[in-house]
Design a protein around this motif. Sequence first.
Motif, PDB file in Angstrom:
ATOM      1  N   ARG A 172      37.376  42.159  45.854  1.00  0.00           N
ATOM      2  CA  ARG A 172      36.161  42.900  46.199  1.00  0.00           C
ATOM      3  C   ARG A 172      35.048  42.694  45.178  1.00  0.00           C
ATOM      4  N   THR A 173      35.366  42.230  44.010  1.00  0.00           N
ATOM      5  CA  THR A 173      34.363  42.026  42.962  1.00  0.00           C
ATOM      6  C   THR A 173      34.531  40.636  42.358  1.00  0.00           C
ATOM      7  N   GLU A 174      33.512  40.196  41.643  1.00  0.00           N
ATOM      8  CA  GLU A 174      33.588  38.911  40.954  1.00  0.00           C
ATOM      9  C   GLU A 174      34.655  38.945  39.868  1.00  0.00           C
ATOM     10  N   GLU A 175      34.858  40.128  39.290  1.00  0.00           N
ATOM     11  CA  GLU A 175      35.878  40.261  38.245  1.00  0.00           C
ATOM     12  C   GLU A 175      37.275  40.044  38.822  1.00  0.00           C
ATOM     13  N   GLU A 176      37.529  40.603  40.016  1.00  0.00           N
ATOM     14  CA  GLU A 176      38.833  40.420  40.658  1.00  0.00           C
ATOM     15  C   GLU A 176      39.037  38.954  41.037  1.00  0.00           C
TER      16      GLU A 176
END
Length: 220
Positions: A9-13
């Motif tokens: 869901r995020t760029e970090e994930e």
Amino acid sequence: MPASLTEARTEEERAALLEAGRLLFARPCTFFHAAQRLDQLPPARGPEIAFCGRSNVGKSSLVNALTGQNALARVSHTPGRTRQLNFFDLAEGRLTLVDMPGYGYAQASKSVKADWQGLMFDFLRGRATLRRVILLLDARIETKAGDRAAMELLNEAAVSFQIVLTKADDAKPWWLEQRRKEAEQLARKHTAGHPLVLVTSSETGLGIPELRAEMAALAA
């Protein structure tokens, strides 16, 4: 951590998944077994991911690109030469890679084709540790009848499969996008089909980090 890039869901994930894939495939990968019959299979010991596709679709080249080893899987210039299941140990048991015999080679005898299909189905249906099959389709050409038959076989065996397009460096962008959309439609038609279709090139490295990430999510 998400189990797939589709769940990030995020760029970090997404970055975490890609890094997990990089780290996994930075570990040693070695050939350890070959089987031409069901009774020759090695004992199941951990998660397995198999590579399946038409003869000369680039299975061995993709395995070599994933592992960063130019000669790990034998690349044959004679389609249909590989007639056995080849097993590779990645990261000391965290994941086993299985290079399956190619299908659809026109010059192979009918008896050999039947043997290949029988071995593949028996392996797929009876291997409890098999987490996913990476089904390779040549990005440069249209989907063949053998590819569709392989999807039906995988669906019947109730084995999750993910379509990966190979040799993308040799396809025009407009054609590549058309092939990707078609592959997504084919995956949706099968309950065992994974929704994410990856586009790869063993020559340029396109899609290799993403495929590593998908496979790392299935590792022990």
